[in-house]
Design a protein around this motif. Structure first.
Motif, mmCIF file in Angstrom:
data_model
loop_
_atom_site.group_PDB
_atom_site.id
_atom_site.type_symbol
_atom_site.label_atom_id
_atom_site.label_comp_id
_atom_site.label_asym_id
_atom_site.label_seq_id
_atom_site.Cartn_x
_atom_site.Cartn_y
_atom_site.Cartn_z
ATOM 1 N N VAL B 49 0.853 -1.185 0.000
ATOM 2 C CA VAL B 49 0.000 0.000 0.000
ATOM 3 C C VAL B 49 0.885 1.230 0.000
ATOM 4 O O VAL B 49 1.768 1.359 0.852
ATOM 5 C CB VAL B 49 -0.909 0.031 1.249
ATOM 6 C CG1 VAL B 49 -1.751 1.305 1.270
ATOM 7 C CG2 VAL B 49 -1.809 -1.187 1.301
ATOM 8 N N ASP B 157 -10.336 -4.235 0.549
ATOM 9 C CA ASP B 157 -10.398 -2.823 0.946
ATOM 10 C C ASP B 157 -10.144 -2.606 2.415
ATOM 11 O O ASP B 157 -9.428 -1.702 2.818
ATOM 12 C CB ASP B 157 -11.810 -2.274 0.670
ATOM 13 C CG ASP B 157 -11.919 -1.778 -0.736
ATOM 14 O OD1 ASP B 157 -11.250 -2.383 -1.593
ATOM 15 O OD2 ASP B 157 -12.668 -0.808 -0.951
ATOM 16 N N THR B 160 -6.618 -2.812 3.283
ATOM 17 C CA THR B 160 -5.877 -1.661 2.783
ATOM 18 C C THR B 160 -6.080 -0.451 3.693
ATOM 19 O O THR B 160 -5.130 0.251 4.048
ATOM 20 C CB THR B 160 -6.379 -1.297 1.367
ATOM 21 O OG1 THR B 160 -6.397 -2.478 0.597
ATOM 22 C CG2 THR B 160 -5.498 -0.253 0.730
ATOM 23 N N CYS B 163 -4.020 -0.677 6.774
ATOM 24 C CA CYS B 163 -2.621 -0.316 6.530
ATOM 25 C C CYS B 163 -2.442 1.187 6.606
ATOM 26 O O CYS B 163 -1.499 1.692 7.201
ATOM 27 C CB CYS B 163 -2.169 -0.779 5.149
ATOM 28 S SG CYS B 163 -2.134 -2.555 4.984
#
Lengths: 321, 200
Positions: B49, B157, B160, B163
């Motif tokens: 990411v 998602d 992510t 992160c």
């Protein structure tokens, strides 16, 4: 039967993982080549880090895995394996009770210290020791899932179903005991046997006043004390909460025990709606207990009443509900 | 480029689809009746990411849902937690709240919380309104997504987003005497809404 196979295969994997940890970390602590890597804080603390992992390994490796393998083709017998080893599974409660100490130690020396790193590299493990030390906790909670799954597939065979249900009940009991024992670990200074108090029903913090008719001067307290109260099936423990900095769990020091077979309950007390009273020997000793909210009080009064009624029914030798 | 380990645990009532979410994320697959009850006791998956690499260690908690005193062993030291519920079961959403309370109390102070309303493909059985869950998540400053392990909606998602929300330094390895970077945490707060309405 695929669940049976999964049970045995995962048991095998579990045993071999425990063995890797014992060989790759536990025994390495004795290895001469590794001595210089071992952090000072870890020296002599092997039993804190691993708890009774070796005992758990020995049981699964020498006994349980064999017993399961012996009934690979006879699922009817697998239930017995669990029921027969009920007592052995209690060793998990020592493991779990030690776990917070072990974690605190690991947090202290760090997961990336050279000794752990070197062991992990030698073993070729993707994950650090911490992940593996959680395995026993994961494993003991999985048996019941597997047994439930087996139960789903045994619908047409009542004998088999009974055996598996027994095993499931056994393992759920083991977990309940384990769960309860995690609360008990944090009560210090109580020298009686915890298991004799029965199951832990609830616990919460209250303000408590005591009134002692005979030793008026000694025990009369005008100021409320903050007490964490543990309600067991057989007794009620008043403890004082002590914050522990070592790990995030709270520790309670034991102060007073009331046997529920001797107490009386007064549901409403003047002064505050959130209060109720427990007393001994026709109010010779009175405990005024004030809950933080009315809801808390109501749940407690209800639960205590239930326990007292149950006792009463048992005395009469019959159950009303 | 930096590489960091992220220990994550999945919490929530049994049957909300915790294992399925992990399966979808890690192997991008779905098994209708997870033939394996156990699966791996932890899984790893590396994602990238914004040019950083994150290696997730995901701890399987299946089987311990009812035994709350055992839960701290899972979430203690976790950098992030996903609390999952089933959008077709109101009671599972109630449990989310008690988990949040516990984690805020007992978990790492910087722990990133994400709430996942799973099974959002079952629109006609829905019991938990999207808006209610969204509002609740906002109120407690948690990430939120409705997910479907079946159709894969939003599963990647949510990881992510986690992160992105992690504090800038790796606090799992610098627990002792680390500085807590509060600014960063505030800055990253909500960036965008994650999933609106039903996908099907």
């Amino acid at each position: 039967r695929h669940v049976m196979n999964e049970l045995i295969d995962t048991e095998q994997a579990y045993v071999s993982e425990l063995q890797q940890i014992l060989k790759g970390y536990y025994q390495e602590m004795d290895s001469r080549h590794m001595q210089h890597l071992i952090p000072g804080e870890l020296v002599g603390k092997r039993h804190v880090l691993f708890g009774n992992l070796e005992e758990i390994f020995n049981f699964h490796n020498d006994v349980f895995l064999q017993e399961l393998q012996n009934c690979r083709d006879m699922p009817g017998r697998v239930g017995k394996c669990f029921v027969n080893r009920k007592d052995e599974f209690q060793m998990y409660s020592s493991y779990c009770q030690n776990k917070p100490r072990s974690e605190a130690l690991r947090a202290h020396i760090g997961d990336s210290n050279p000794f752990f790193k070197e062991c992990q590299k030698k073993l070729g493990h993707k994950l650090p020791l911490g992940a593996y030390l959680l395995k026993p906790v994961q494993r003991i909670t999985k048996y019941q899932l597997l047994l439930k799954e087996m139960l789903r597939f045994s619908g047409d065979d009542p004998v088999l179903e009974n055996h598996i249900q027994d095993a499931l009940d056994t393992m759920l009991g083991v977990l309940r005991y384990l769960n309860d024992s995690m609360h008990q670990v944090s009560i210090v200074g109580f020298n009686e046997n915890m298991s004799e108090q029965g199951r832990l029903l609830m616990h919460a913090s209250f303000s408590v006043w005591t009134d002692h008719k005979k030793e008026k001067l000694k025990d009369l307290r005008l100021r409320a004390m903050n007490r964490h109260v543990f309600l067991y099936e057989k007794s009620l423990l008043f403890c004082k909460k002590r914050e522990e900095s070592q790990h995030d769990g709270a520790v309670y020091s034991f102060k007073k025990k009331l046997k529920l077979s001797q107490v009386g309950l007064t549901e409403t007390v003047k002064g505050d709606k959130r209060r109720f009273e427990l007393w001994l020997r026709s109010r010779e000793e009175v405990y005024i207990i004030q809950a933080p909210t009315l809801e808390v009080k109501d749940t407690w009064v209800k639960e205590i009443k239930k326990v007292l009624l149950n006792q009463f029914d048992q005395l009469k030798g019959k159950k009303i509900f | 480029m930096s590489m960091r380990d992220v220990k994550l645990c999945l919490l929530g009532d049994s049957g909300v689809g915790k294992s399925s979410l992990v399966m979808r994320f890690v192997t991008d697959s779905f098994k209708p009746a997870l033939e394996s009850t156990i699966g791996a006791s932890f899984m790893t998956k590396t994602v990238e990411v914004d040019g950083n690499t994150y290696k997730f260690q995901i701890w399987d908690t299946a089987g311990q849902e009812k035994y709350r005193a055992l839960a701290p062993m899972y979430y203690r030291g976790a950098a992030a937690a996903i609390i999952a519920y089933d959008v077709t079961r109101e009671s599972s959403f109630k449990s989310v709240k008690s988990w949040v309370q516990e984690l805020r109390h007992q978990g790492h102070p910087n722990i990133v919380l994400a709430i996942a309303g799973n099974k959002c493909d079952l629109e006609d059985l829905r019991e938990v309104r999207l808006k209610d869950a969204e509002d609740y998540a906002k109120q407690i400053d948690a990430l939120f997504c409705e997910t479907s392990a079946l159709t894969a909606v939003n599963v990647a998602d949510i990881f992510t987003k986690i992160c992105k929300k992690l504090p800038s330094e790796d606090f799992s390895s610098s627990r002792v005497g680390s500085t807590v970077n509060l600014r960063k945490k505030r800055d990253v707060k909500k960036e965008k809404k994650c999933c609106g309405g039903s996908p099907s």
